[in-house]
Design a protein around this motif. Structure first.
Motif, short mmCIF file in Angstrom:
data_model
loop_
_atom_site.label_atom_id
_atom_site.label_comp_id
_atom_site.label_asym_id
_atom_site.label_seq_id
_atom_site.Cartn_x
_atom_site.Cartn_y
_atom_site.Cartn_z
N MET A 155 -7.93 -5.41 -5.81
CA MET A 155 -9.40 -5.34 -5.74
C MET A 155 -9.93 -6.58 -5.03
N ASN A 156 -10.77 -6.35 -4.03
CA ASN A 156 -11.36 -7.46 -3.28
C ASN A 156 -12.63 -7.90 -4.00
N ILE A 157 -12.61 -9.07 -4.58
CA ILE A 157 -13.77 -9.49 -5.38
C ILE A 157 -14.59 -10.57 -4.66
N GLY A 192 -15.59 8.50 10.96
CA GLY A 192 -15.09 7.16 10.65
C GLY A 192 -14.24 7.18 9.41
N TYR A 193 -14.19 6.02 8.75
CA TYR A 193 -13.26 5.87 7.63
C TYR A 193 -13.62 6.78 6.45
N VAL A 194 -14.92 6.90 6.16
CA VAL A 194 -15.30 7.86 5.09
C VAL A 194 -16.26 8.92 5.61
N ASN A 210 -7.22 7.57 -3.42
CA ASN A 210 -6.82 6.30 -4.03
C ASN A 210 -7.56 5.06 -3.57
N ASP A 211 -8.76 5.20 -3.03
CA ASP A 211 -9.49 4.00 -2.62
C ASP A 211 -10.85 3.98 -3.29
N ILE A 212 -11.36 2.76 -3.48
CA ILE A 212 -12.76 2.61 -3.87
C ILE A 212 -13.47 2.01 -2.68
N VAL A 266 -0.95 12.33 2.15
CA VAL A 266 -2.00 12.66 3.09
C VAL A 266 -3.16 11.66 2.99
N SER A 267 -3.74 11.32 4.14
CA SER A 267 -4.96 10.51 4.15
C SER A 267 -6.11 11.39 4.59
N VAL A 268 -7.31 10.99 4.14
CA VAL A 268 -8.49 11.73 4.52
C VAL A 268 -9.47 10.77 5.17
N ARG A 269 -10.14 11.22 6.18
CA ARG A 269 -11.17 10.40 6.85
C ARG A 269 -12.46 11.19 6.92
N GLY A 270 -13.57 10.47 7.10
CA GLY A 270 -14.80 11.16 7.46
C GLY A 270 -14.63 11.63 8.90
N GLY A 310 0.86 -1.18 0.00
CA GLY A 310 0.00 0.00 0.00
C GLY A 310 0.90 1.22 0.00
N ARG A 311 0.31 2.38 0.32
CA ARG A 311 1.15 3.58 0.39
C ARG A 311 2.02 3.53 1.64
N ARG A 312 3.03 4.31 1.64
CA ARG A 312 3.94 4.43 2.79
C ARG A 312 4.39 3.07 3.33
N GLY A 313 4.66 2.14 2.41
CA GLY A 313 5.24 0.87 2.82
C GLY A 313 4.29 -0.06 3.55
N ARG A 314 2.99 0.26 3.56
CA ARG A 314 2.06 -0.63 4.26
C ARG A 314 1.71 -1.83 3.39
N ALA A 315 1.20 -2.88 4.04
CA ALA A 315 0.95 -4.12 3.30
C ALA A 315 -0.46 -4.13 2.70
N TRP A 316 -0.60 -4.83 1.58
CA TRP A 316 -1.92 -5.02 0.97
C TRP A 316 -2.17 -6.52 0.87
N GLU A 317 -3.31 -6.98 1.39
CA GLU A 317 -3.61 -8.41 1.42
C GLU A 317 -4.18 -8.89 0.09
N THR A 318 -3.56 -9.92 -0.50
CA THR A 318 -4.14 -10.55 -1.69
C THR A 318 -4.11 -12.07 -1.50
#
Ligand code: ATP
Length: 324
Positions: free
Chosen positions: A206-208, A322-324, A174-176, A315-319, A116-124
């Motif tokens: 993408m999580n399907i 919460g998350y949005v 950068n998120d859906i 930069v990250s944005v939150r609601g 992910g961004r800033r070196g974070r992990a993305w699960e696949t």
């Protein structure tokens, strides 16, 4: 009705007896027909106590399946498919270093080092999601890189909506998200000189058909299966998103900014007209997001009434709640 149509219509396990009753044929005749279908390459599962289930070809995920749905003229015409890879972005970087050209696409079932961004992990995890990256060589100045992320977000939202009819929205940049949870993450990486881009690699996870997520992300992550209550063809999603990206990218290359797409982006973006908390490393603040400008920066009216533009890099944005 043919047995294959009957099984497709049921789309789940059907007992031999049920098939025999519905089709007026003997159990033995069913067995023979199933064997014939399997010989033709149609995968049919047989489970004692449950019966038969067609593993529909729409579940197939590979180069052929993807290309059978793809309508692009250059993006993905050369497509690398991996059952497992460290990261599709890293693979394209290796290929780019050896001179691979614009439009190369890498798709994988499993990523062992998804980022992910800033070196974070993305699960696949295996068998359910999509990891996909595009190799691009825009003849534009390097400061356009963040915009590529926004174009990918638009393409992902459009393609996913087309295939699933679900309300996939963009969370800047950068998120859906669907119903406030993250369905897709995007990571753009660039190699450039001060005034010249070698390559931009736009990657997406993408999580399907994910049924559940690890504890750390289960409250913020979702999948099409969780939201739509059924499985979706990953090959169709890859093709629809790639078709959309090619169109957006071509428009982008003619203008060098997002001016032609800004309205569409803002209409698809959950943050437009909403309160946001900007997690700026230099200090958090709250405000009202007005949508993006032509360069993809988020226009935010701060609580003191002043207007600021948030750059997509760090930069990250939150609601607010919460998350949005
Ligand atoms: P933010 O939402 O803070 O802006 P981001 O969009 O920058 O974050 P990324 O860095 O792109 O997020 O993605 C990595 C983060 O996404 C991880 O830290 C983890 O919390 C979450 N994550 C990892 N794998 C998945 C997944 N398969 N689905 C949803 N979220 C995931």
């Amino acid at each position: 009705m043919e047995l294959i149509e009957f099984l497709r219509e049921k789309n789940d396990f059907v007992s031999g007896q049920e098939i025999a009753d519905a089709m007026h044929i003997s159990r033995n005749a069913i067995w023979k027909q199933i064997e014939r279908l399997r010989k033709e390459g149609i995968e049919i599962e047989a489970v004692t106590g449950k019966g038969y289930r067609i593993v529909d070809a729409s579940d197939a995920f590979g180069e052929k399946a993807i290309k059978s749905f793809l309508h692009t003229s250059w993006l993905g015409r050369e497509l690398l498919f991996f059952d497992e890879i460290d990261s599709t972005n890293d693979e394209l970087k290796r290929r780019a270093d050896k001179g691979a050209g614009e439009g190369l696409v890498a798709v994988a079932d499993i990523q062992s080092k998804g980022k992910g961004r800033r070196g974070r992990a993305w699960e696949t995890p295996a068998g359910v999601n999509i990891a996909m990256s595009y190799l691009l060589r825009p003849r534009l100045s390097p400061d356009i890189a963040p915009m590529m992320t926004l174009i990918m977000a638009m393409a992902a939202a459009k393609g996913i909506k087309e295939v699933s009819s679900l309300d996939a929205r963009i969370k800047w940049p950068n998120d859906i998200v669907i119903n406030g949870k993250k369905l897709v993450g995007i990571l753009t990486e660039m190699t450039a000189e001060p005034d010249y881009i070698h390559e931009v690699i736009v990657g997406t996870g993408m999580n399907i058909n994910t049924e559940s997520f690890p504890d750390e992300i289960k409250d913020t992550a979702t999948s099409l299966l969780i939201e739509g209550g059924r499985r979706y063809s990953r090959a169709k999603v890859v093709a629809a998103v790639t078709d959309a990206f090619e169109k957006y990218y071509e428009i982008f290359c003619t203008t060098g900014d997002l001016s032609m797409m800004r309205e569409d982006y803002n209409a698809a973006c959950v943050n437009t007209g909403a309160e946001v908390r900007v997690l700026d490393p230099k200090g958090e603040y709250d405000g009202m997001a007005k949508g993006i400008d032509n360069r993809g920066e988020l226009i935010v009216i701060k609580e003191d009434g002043s207007e600021t533009r948030v750059y997509a890099g760090e930069v990250s944005v939150r609601g607010i709640y919460g998350y949005v």
